[in-house]
Each structure stands twice: as structure tokens, then as C-alpha cells.
Design a protein around this motif. Structure first.
Motif, PDB file in Angstrom:
ATOM      1  N   UNK A 138      -1.451   7.192   3.668  1.00 32.92           N
ATOM      2  CA  UNK A 138      -0.869   7.303   2.335  1.00 32.92           C
ATOM      3  C   UNK A 138      -1.949   7.304   1.262  1.00 32.92           C
ATOM      4  N   UNK A 139      -2.878   6.374   1.348  1.00 30.73           N
ATOM      5  CA  UNK A 139      -3.904   6.236   0.312  1.00 30.73           C
ATOM      6  C   UNK A 139      -4.962   7.333   0.399  1.00 30.73           C
ATOM      7  N   UNK A 140      -5.234   7.805   1.592  1.00 31.02           N
ATOM      8  CA  UNK A 140      -6.288   8.795   1.768  1.00 31.02           C
ATOM      9  C   UNK A 140      -6.051  10.071   1.004  1.00 31.02           C
ATOM     10  N   UNK A 141      -4.803  10.538   0.980  1.00 34.96           N
ATOM     11  CA  UNK A 141      -4.521  11.754   0.207  1.00 34.96           C
ATOM     12  C   UNK A 141      -4.912  11.558  -1.252  1.00 34.96           C
ATOM     13  N   UNK A 164       0.821  -1.206   0.000  1.00 30.83           N
ATOM     14  CA  UNK A 164       0.000   0.000   0.000  1.00 30.83           C
ATOM     15  C   UNK A 164       0.855   1.255   0.000  1.00 30.83           C
ATOM     16  N   UNK A 165       1.955   1.253   0.745  1.00 36.67           N
ATOM     17  CA  UNK A 165       2.848   2.413   0.769  1.00 36.67           C
ATOM     18  C   UNK A 165       3.377   2.681  -0.641  1.00 36.67           C
ATOM     19  N   UNK A 166       3.843   1.631  -1.319  1.00 33.62           N
ATOM     20  CA  UNK A 166       4.365   1.798  -2.671  1.00 33.62           C
ATOM     21  C   UNK A 166       3.283   2.113  -3.681  1.00 33.62           C
ATOM     22  N   UNK A 167       2.148   1.433  -3.562  1.00 38.17           N
ATOM     23  CA  UNK A 167       1.040   1.659  -4.493  1.00 38.17           C
ATOM     24  C   UNK A 167       0.546   3.094  -4.396  1.00 38.17           C
ATOM     25  N   UNK A 168       0.505   3.640  -3.187  1.00 41.96           N
ATOM     26  CA  UNK A 168       0.040   5.018  -3.003  1.00 41.96           C
ATOM     27  C   UNK A 168       0.924   5.999  -3.764  1.00 41.96           C
ATOM     28  N   UNK A 203     -15.089   8.043   2.794  1.00 46.81           N
ATOM     29  CA  UNK A 203     -16.009   8.672   3.739  1.00 46.81           C
ATOM     30  C   UNK A 203     -15.655   8.286   5.175  1.00 46.81           C
ATOM     31  N   UNK A 204     -15.300   7.023   5.386  1.00 48.72           N
ATOM     32  CA  UNK A 204     -14.933   6.573   6.731  1.00 48.72           C
ATOM     33  C   UNK A 204     -13.647   7.240   7.205  1.00 48.72           C
ATOM     34  N   UNK A 205     -12.681   7.398   6.307  1.00 40.30           N
ATOM     35  CA  UNK A 205     -11.434   8.062   6.684  1.00 40.30           C
ATOM     36  C   UNK A 205     -11.686   9.523   7.046  1.00 40.30           C
ATOM     37  N   UNK A 206     -12.517  10.200   6.268  1.00 39.74           N
ATOM     38  CA  UNK A 206     -12.822  11.603   6.534  1.00 39.74           C
ATOM     39  C   UNK A 206     -13.551  11.801   7.858  1.00 39.74           C
ATOM     40  N   UNK A 207     -14.240  10.774   8.310  1.00 43.66           N
ATOM     41  CA  UNK A 207     -14.997  10.876   9.563  1.00 43.66           C
ATOM     42  C   UNK A 207     -14.120  10.712  10.801  1.00 43.66           C
ATOM     43  N   UNK A 208     -12.881  10.291  10.625  1.00 40.76           N
ATOM     44  CA  UNK A 208     -11.998  10.095  11.772  1.00 40.76           C
ATOM     45  C   UNK A 208     -11.690  11.443  12.425  1.00 40.76           C
ATOM     46  N   UNK A 209     -11.709  11.511  13.762  1.00 36.08           N
ATOM     47  CA  UNK A 209     -11.430  12.784  14.443  1.00 36.08           C
ATOM     48  C   UNK A 209     -10.087  13.392  14.065  1.00 36.08           C
TER      49      UNK A 209
END
Length: 220
Positions: free
Chosen positions: A163-166, A97-101, A188-194
């Protein structure tokens, strides 16, 4: 002292977000704009030799490249559980995931260059833009098959998500996301994190993209 060299809503957002997840937002943020003279002068060049963002001053060292920074933070602050070390059954997927991002982000960077930074008399090549847009869509299709829930790894949030969220913030400016319901739910779930909301509040409204969507230019 934690000092982040940063372009708002650029790849350095990954680092800002992860630091917020760890409860240690930067003590100082030095903000830059893509293309401005300060990115080619001492200051940033002293901590990032190619004059690229992000760079992080932390633990008495400086480190650049978002993938390297994310891995460093996860390894040196392992009590948060955001990394996957040797022997962990999820380590391979974490590293992938780090590389794929970064593969995905490099395509977004090319589209940013063509859509946002070329000025007359230069103009983007419709063929090149179309090719990179299709390649970005290919990575989104692949990621749609990898994501299974609200976090990339079944065991929970990790540096892979930062990494992927950006990318999922930026990609919808170039590729319609309707075909990717899993990615839309994941984002959407990532954006909801505090901690994401905290980092977004530090950033303020994005001012990088002037349009909601950028079509492939037509050659005339």
C-alpha cells in the motif's frame, strides 16, 4: 482465473505487486487509461460501480478498492504471512498503514488532477496546489518517523508495504525527498524485492508523469 482491472503505475500497482509477491501474478490484466471512455462503460463499471481502479476478479467474486483487495488477499492467503490478523501484536500498525496509505494517496490524486488533467481554459489554483503539496509533505514527515527499516513492520514484508510503496513511487514528483532519508532507504529496499521487479517489468516504463518534478504553479 485472476483478472485485474488496472491502470499502469496507478493504485492498482499495489495489487499487481502483492500478487507477484504471492507467486500468483494475474492471468489477465485489462489495462485502462485515466479519463478514457472505457472507464465509464460496462466492463469496468460491472466490477467497480464508480468506474475506478483497481478491481479484481478472483475466487469467483469481484472486489474493488485497493485497501480492501490487499486485506482480502492477505487474509485469504495467510500462508504468505503478509497480513496481521486479530490478536497479532502488529495488527493496529498494519491497519493504520492501510488507512494512512489511502489518506496519502488521496493527496497525490488531487495533485495529479491539478498538474496533469486540467486543460485550458481551466487552470489549477496555486493556493490549492500549494496546500495539497504541503499536506502531502506532512504525511511524508509522519511516515519518516514510522519507518524503521526495510519493511514497515518489524516482523517483515506485509500488505502495508504494498500500500505505502505505490505512494513512494508517486510522491517524489511533487515533494523533494531529500529531507526523508529513512523513506528513501525504505523505498530503495522495496524496489529491490524480486516481486517488485517482476511487477515493474509487467508494467513497463511509466508514461503517466511527463516531468521529473512538478513545481507549484505561479499565479499570474
Amino acid at each position: 482465473m485472476i483478472r485485474l482491472h488496472h491502470v499502469p503505475w496507478g493504485r492498482s500497482f499495489r495489487v499487481l505487486w502483492l500478487l507477484c509477491e504471492m507467486g500468483t501474478p494475474p492471468d489477465e490484466i485489462i489495462r485502462y487509461r485515466i479519463g478514457e471512455r472505457a472507464m465509464r462503460e460496462p466492463g469496468l463499471m460491472d466490477v467497480s460501480p464508480a468506474g475506478r481502479i483497481p478491481a479484481l476478479e478472483i475466487d469467483g467474486i469481484t472486489i474493488f478498492e485497493s485497501g480492501a483487495i490487499v486485506q482480502y488477499l492477505c487474509e485469504t492467503r495467510s500462508d504468505h504471512g503478509f497480513g496481521r490478523g486479530p490478536g497479532d501484536v502488529e495488527r493496529v500498525r498494519f491497519l493504520e498503514a492501510i488507512g494512512f496509505a489511502e489518506t496519502q494517496a488521496s493527496l497525490i490524486e488531487q495533485l495529479n488532477l491539478n498538474h496533469l488533467f486540467l486543460r485550458p481554459p481551466a487552470k489549477p489554483s496555486p493556493t490549492v496546489v500549494k496546500l495539497n503539496t504541503l499536506r502531502l509533505a506532512d504525511t511524508l514527515r509522519a511516515l519518516e518517523g514510522m519507518v524503521a527499516g526495510e519493511t514497515f513492520l518489524p516482523s517483515g514484508f506485509s500488505g502495508a508495504d504494498a500500500m505505502l510503496g505505490f505512494n513512494l513511487f508517486a510522491a517524489p514528483y511533487y515533494v523533494r525527498m531529500d529531507p526523508y532519508p529513512r523513506l528513501r532507504a525504505y523505498w530503495a529496499a522495496l524496489q529491490a524485492r524480486p516481486a517488485f521487479r517482476q511487477a515493474a517489468e509487467i508494467e513497463g516504463p511509466q508514461a503517466f508523469y511527463a516531468r521529473d518534478f512538478y513545481e507549484v504553479p505561479v499565479d499570474v
